[in-house]
Design an enzyme around this catalytic site. Structure first.
Site, PDB file in Angstrom:
ATOM      1  N   SER A 124       0.865  -1.225  -0.139  1.00 21.58           N
ATOM      2  CA  SER A 124       0.076   0.041  -0.160  1.00 21.58           C
ATOM      3  C   SER A 124       0.740   1.297  -0.064  1.00 21.58           C
ATOM      4  O   SER A 124       1.943   1.130   0.660  1.00 21.58           O
ATOM      5  CB  SER A 124      -0.974  -0.175   1.304  1.00 21.58           C
ATOM      6  OG  SER A 124      -1.479   1.059   1.488  1.00 21.58           O
ATOM      7  N   TYR A 148      -1.421  -1.104  10.770  1.00 21.16           N
ATOM      8  CA  TYR A 148      -1.809  -1.552   9.579  1.00 21.16           C
ATOM      9  C   TYR A 148      -0.654  -1.368   8.513  1.00 21.16           C
ATOM     10  O   TYR A 148      -0.013  -2.193   7.931  1.00 21.16           O
ATOM     11  CB  TYR A 148      -3.141  -0.703   8.989  1.00 21.16           C
ATOM     12  CG  TYR A 148      -3.413  -1.176   7.642  1.00 21.16           C
ATOM     13  CD1 TYR A 148      -3.413  -2.595   7.034  1.00 21.16           C
ATOM     14  CD2 TYR A 148      -3.097  -0.037   6.510  1.00 21.16           C
ATOM     15  CE1 TYR A 148      -3.784  -2.777   5.583  1.00 21.16           C
ATOM     16  CE2 TYR A 148      -3.439  -0.542   4.985  1.00 21.16           C
ATOM     17  CZ  TYR A 148      -3.681  -1.553   4.681  1.00 21.16           C
ATOM     18  OH  TYR A 148      -3.837  -1.986   3.604  1.00 21.16           O
ATOM     19  N   LYS A 152       2.183  -3.988   6.617  1.00 19.72           N
ATOM     20  CA  LYS A 152       2.570  -4.137   5.057  1.00 19.72           C
ATOM     21  C   LYS A 152       4.070  -3.965   5.086  1.00 19.72           C
ATOM     22  O   LYS A 152       4.579  -4.644   4.085  1.00 19.72           O
ATOM     23  CB  LYS A 152       1.748  -2.829   4.287  1.00 19.72           C
ATOM     24  CG  LYS A 152       0.415  -3.080   4.361  1.00 19.72           C
ATOM     25  CD  LYS A 152      -0.023  -4.183   3.401  1.00 19.72           C
ATOM     26  CE  LYS A 152      -1.415  -4.490   3.393  1.00 19.72           C
ATOM     27  NZ  LYS A 152      -1.829  -5.779   2.619  1.00 19.72           N
TER      28      LYS A 152
HETATM   29  P1  NAD Z   1     -10.929  -6.886   1.276  1.00 24.55           P
HETATM   30  O1  NAD Z   1     -11.431  -7.036   2.732  1.00 24.55           O
HETATM   31  O2  NAD Z   1     -12.015  -6.777   0.403  1.00 24.55           O
HETATM   32  O3  NAD Z   1     -10.441  -8.263   0.832  1.00 24.55           O
HETATM   33  C1  NAD Z   1      -9.485  -9.000   1.601  1.00 24.55           C
HETATM   34  C2  NAD Z   1     -10.066 -10.600   1.557  1.00 24.55           C
HETATM   35  O4  NAD Z   1      -9.213 -11.269   2.748  1.00 24.55           O
HETATM   36  C3  NAD Z   1     -11.423 -10.598   1.979  1.00 24.55           C
HETATM   37  O5  NAD Z   1     -11.935 -11.624   1.353  1.00 24.55           O
HETATM   38  C4  NAD Z   1     -11.165 -11.402   3.562  1.00 24.55           C
HETATM   39  O6  NAD Z   1     -12.434 -12.313   3.653  1.00 24.55           O
HETATM   40  C5  NAD Z   1      -9.870 -12.153   3.438  1.00 24.55           C
HETATM   41  N1  NAD Z   1      -9.450 -12.244   4.558  1.00 24.55           N
HETATM   42  C6  NAD Z   1      -9.341 -11.620   5.537  1.00 24.55           C
HETATM   43  N2  NAD Z   1      -8.488 -12.149   6.816  1.00 24.55           N
HETATM   44  C7  NAD Z   1      -8.274 -13.415   6.269  1.00 24.55           C
HETATM   45  C8  NAD Z   1      -7.925 -14.559   6.814  1.00 24.55           C
HETATM   46  N3  NAD Z   1      -7.268 -14.590   8.098  1.00 24.55           N
HETATM   47  N4  NAD Z   1      -7.759 -15.480   6.152  1.00 24.55           N
HETATM   48  C9  NAD Z   1      -8.096 -15.754   4.760  1.00 24.55           C
HETATM   49  N5  NAD Z   1      -8.585 -14.795   4.335  1.00 24.55           N
HETATM   50  C10 NAD Z   1      -9.169 -13.444   4.973  1.00 24.55           C
HETATM   51  O7  NAD Z   1      -9.979  -6.024   0.990  1.00 24.55           O
HETATM   52  P2  NAD Z   1      -9.236  -5.520  -0.313  1.00 24.55           P
HETATM   53  O8  NAD Z   1      -9.740  -3.823  -0.376  1.00 24.55           O
HETATM   54  O9  NAD Z   1      -9.856  -6.276  -1.430  1.00 24.55           O
HETATM   55  O10 NAD Z   1      -7.897  -5.306  -0.154  1.00 24.55           O
HETATM   56  C11 NAD Z   1      -7.084  -6.732  -0.683  1.00 24.55           C
HETATM   57  C12 NAD Z   1      -5.592  -6.496  -0.050  1.00 24.55           C
HETATM   58  O11 NAD Z   1      -5.031  -5.093  -0.843  1.00 24.55           O
HETATM   59  C13 NAD Z   1      -5.486  -6.126   1.461  1.00 24.55           C
HETATM   60  O12 NAD Z   1      -4.116  -6.866   1.918  1.00 24.55           O
HETATM   61  C14 NAD Z   1      -5.240  -4.882   1.541  1.00 24.55           C
HETATM   62  O13 NAD Z   1      -4.624  -4.462   2.794  1.00 24.55           O
HETATM   63  C15 NAD Z   1      -4.544  -4.544   0.190  1.00 24.55           C
HETATM   64  N6  NAD Z   1      -4.513  -2.985   0.247  1.00 24.55           N
HETATM   65  C16 NAD Z   1      -5.991  -2.366  -0.255  1.00 24.55           C
HETATM   66  C17 NAD Z   1      -6.077  -1.345  -0.515  1.00 24.55           C
HETATM   67  C18 NAD Z   1      -7.546  -0.591  -0.856  1.00 24.55           C
HETATM   68  O14 NAD Z   1      -7.772   0.538  -0.934  1.00 24.55           O
HETATM   69  N7  NAD Z   1      -8.724  -1.334  -0.793  1.00 24.55           N
HETATM   70  C19 NAD Z   1      -5.208  -0.185  -0.741  1.00 24.55           C
HETATM   71  C20 NAD Z   1      -3.908  -0.670  -0.356  1.00 24.55           C
HETATM   72  C21 NAD Z   1      -3.715  -2.049  -0.286  1.00 24.55           C
HETATM   73  C1  UD1 Z   2      -6.939   5.167   3.615  1.00 25.28           C
HETATM   74  C2  UD1 Z   2      -6.145   4.762   4.605  1.00 25.28           C
HETATM   75  C3  UD1 Z   2      -4.886   3.982   3.929  1.00 25.28           C
HETATM   76  C4  UD1 Z   2      -5.566   3.039   3.045  1.00 25.28           C
HETATM   77  C5  UD1 Z   2      -6.575   3.754   1.869  1.00 25.28           C
HETATM   78  C6  UD1 Z   2      -7.220   2.505   1.263  1.00 25.28           C
HETATM   79  C7  UD1 Z   2      -6.247   6.304   6.470  1.00 25.28           C
HETATM   80  C8  UD1 Z   2      -5.706   7.461   7.442  1.00 25.28           C
HETATM   81  N1  UD1 Z   2      -5.640   5.756   5.458  1.00 25.28           N
HETATM   82  O1  UD1 Z   2      -6.377   6.209   2.844  1.00 25.28           O
HETATM   83  O2  UD1 Z   2      -4.081   3.156   5.071  1.00 25.28           O
HETATM   84  O3  UD1 Z   2      -4.365   2.387   2.235  1.00 25.28           O
HETATM   85  O4  UD1 Z   2      -7.535   4.388   2.789  1.00 25.28           O
HETATM   86  O5  UD1 Z   2      -8.095   1.704   1.714  1.00 25.28           O
HETATM   87  O6  UD1 Z   2      -7.377   5.809   6.793  1.00 25.28           O
HETATM   88  N2  UD1 Z   2     -12.521  11.798   3.120  1.00 25.28           N
HETATM   89  C9  UD1 Z   2     -13.469  12.485   3.425  1.00 25.28           C
HETATM   90  N3  UD1 Z   2     -14.838  12.026   3.938  1.00 25.28           N
HETATM   91  C10 UD1 Z   2     -14.884  10.885   4.331  1.00 25.28           C
HETATM   92  C11 UD1 Z   2     -13.998   9.777   3.973  1.00 25.28           C
HETATM   93  C12 UD1 Z   2     -12.866  10.424   3.456  1.00 25.28           C
HETATM   94  O7  UD1 Z   2     -13.247  13.795   3.432  1.00 25.28           O
HETATM   95  O8  UD1 Z   2     -15.960  10.275   4.908  1.00 25.28           O
HETATM   96  C13 UD1 Z   2     -11.371  12.252   2.714  1.00 25.28           C
HETATM   97  C14 UD1 Z   2      -9.947  11.850   3.378  1.00 25.28           C
HETATM   98  O9  UD1 Z   2      -9.869  12.711   4.326  1.00 25.28           O
HETATM   99  C15 UD1 Z   2      -8.720  11.767   2.288  1.00 25.28           C
HETATM  100  C16 UD1 Z   2      -9.622  11.118   1.046  1.00 25.28           C
HETATM  101  O10 UD1 Z   2     -11.051  11.508   1.456  1.00 25.28           O
HETATM  102  O11 UD1 Z   2      -8.603  13.072   1.993  1.00 25.28           O
HETATM  103  C17 UD1 Z   2      -9.648   9.686   0.803  1.00 25.28           C
HETATM  104  O12 UD1 Z   2      -9.763   8.853   2.060  1.00 25.28           O
HETATM  105  P1  UD1 Z   2     -10.011   7.483   2.025  1.00 25.28           P
HETATM  106  O13 UD1 Z   2     -10.724   7.046   0.988  1.00 25.28           O
HETATM  107  O14 UD1 Z   2     -10.464   6.976   3.432  1.00 25.28           O
HETATM  108  O15 UD1 Z   2      -8.535   6.934   1.874  1.00 25.28           O
HETATM  109  P2  UD1 Z   2      -7.105   7.310   2.470  1.00 25.28           P
HETATM  110  O16 UD1 Z   2      -7.261   8.242   3.454  1.00 25.28           O
HETATM  111  O17 UD1 Z   2      -6.236   7.857   1.146  1.00 25.28           O
END
Ligand code: NAD
Ligand code: UD1
Length: 339
Positions: A124, A148, A152
């Protein structure tokens, strides 16, 4: 070629499964359904015409993970399984270290036992911490402010150590910026539990009337309109980046990090306007205080992924908003059957 997707039933994993199946790969999804729905598997099949294998199990259950490798001839793993909420990680750090770091160790041990040495890891942009100049390159100093993010970074370091110890080990560390959007079919998308923490799912819940209004977290940042700026990318582009990363992992040893974003910053108010344009729905909002731990502005330099993976985000902000809205509109209660 067969790819194991841990966390494959989740938001990002399900979109990767679609792209892999459409590109001709076989896929095995391993997921505890802790934050996803079993019906995802059938929806992936409806989109692609191909059924992924599905195994319900916990990434920390060593016997269950080992048995996946015994029953399937896996060429490469994409490791997405894990917990992902920043505030929850501050409240329950041990759960995050157990699941995210413990899960990585369990997986790597099972891979070693099976002789599988290729992994693509969901990292991330949160690993960059707060001190870097923008845009962030892969050389921007890391430094996390929450458990968190630290999980990572620790997983990245573990993978680097594995690659240093074994000249044939390959780890691709994908640092995602802010994935939003959904598959254009409207069959799969993001389905957070309860009140969403993140901006786009919050906006779509306001749009369907499930939430009253958006609170913009801070209107006094040193940005062009005072609201926070992020690099949002379409989840389908992100998924395609994983197909490229698998190809890269098959052909290169060592551990290497890549940013996956668009390289463009979008403010909260710009996002609200783009969503209103795409959906025709007005999003009421108020400007509230800043959210603790937020950074004013960051976005990615993705040139390394362009050069080395041959990947570039193609979809626009309008595509992201249209597809997020299409998903939410067709599935006002998400999958409706989350475990
Ligand atoms: P998500 O929660 O939709 O997907 C994660 C999946 O992992 C889920 O289906 C959940 O059921 C499964 N899971 C959780 N704990 C588990 C366990 N102990 N054993 C087996 N399965 C388990 O989240 P996502 O948004 O699809 O994210 C996927 C990956 O990408 C995560 O590692 C997350 O940290 C990373 N990531 C996500 C974002 C984002 O913005 N969504 C950003 C950066 C990194
Ligand atoms: C957050 C996480 C980051 C994670 C990412 C993707 C935090 C501090 N960071 O990032 O670790 O990788 O999500 O899942 O939680 N915002 C509003 N109102 C809302 C929600 C968000 O104004 O109700 C604003 C936030 O202040 C930010 C932007 O929207 O400026 C994006 O927010 P968000 O979607 O939560 O992502 P990040 O903060 O970038």
């Amino acid at each position: 070629m067969s790819i194991l997707l841990t966390g494959g039933a989740g938001y990002i994993g399900s979109h990767i499964a679609v792209e892999l199946l459409e590109a001709g790969f076989d896929t095995v999804l391993f997921d505890s359904l802790a934050n996803s729905s079993r019906s995802v598997v059938e929806r992936i099949e409806r989109i692609t015409g191909r059924a992924p294998e599905f195994v319900c199990g916990d990434i920390n259950d060593a016997a269950a993970v080992r048995s996946v490798f015994e029953r399937h001839d896996i060429d490469c793993v994409i490791h997405l399984a894990g917990l992902k909420s920043v505030p929850e990680s501050a409240a329950k750090p041990m759960e995050y270290y157990r699941c995210n770091v413990g899960g990585m160790l369990t997986l790597l041990e099972a891979m070693a036992a099976a002789g599988v040495r290729r992994i693509v890891f969901s990292s991330s942009a949160t690993v960059y911490g707060t001190s870097g100049e923008i845009p962030y390159t892969e050389e921007t100093p890391t430094g996390c402010t929450n458990p968190y993010g630290r999980t990572k970074l620790m997983c990245e370091e573990i993978l680097r150590d594995c690659a240093a110890a074994d000249g044939e080990f390959s780890a691709v560390l994908l640092r995602y910026f802010n994935p939003i959007g959904a598959h254009p079919s409207g069959l799969i998308g993001e389905d957070p539990r309860g009140v969403p923490n993140n901006l786009m799912p919050y906006i779509t819940r306001v749009a369907v009337g499930a939430l009253e209004k958006l609170t913009v977290f801070g209107g006094d940042y040193p940005t062009r309109d005072g609201t926070g700026v992020r690099d949002y990318l379409h989840v389908v582009d992100l998924a395609r980046g994983h197909v490229r990363a698998v190809d890269y992992a098959m052909g290169h040893a060592g551990a290497r990090a890549f940013n996956l974003g668009t390289g463009k910053g979008v403010s909260v108010l710009e996002m609200v306007r783009a969503f209103e344009r795409a959906s025709g729905v007005k999003i009421p909002y108020v400007i509230g205080p800043r959210r603790a731990g937020d950074i004013a502005e960051y976005y990615a330099d993705c040139s390394l992924a362009g050069r080395e993976l041959g990947w570039k985000a193609e979809l626009t902000l309008d595509d992201m908003c249209r597809d997020s809205w299409n998903w939410q509109k067709r599935n006002p209660d998400g999958y409706g059957d989350k475990a």
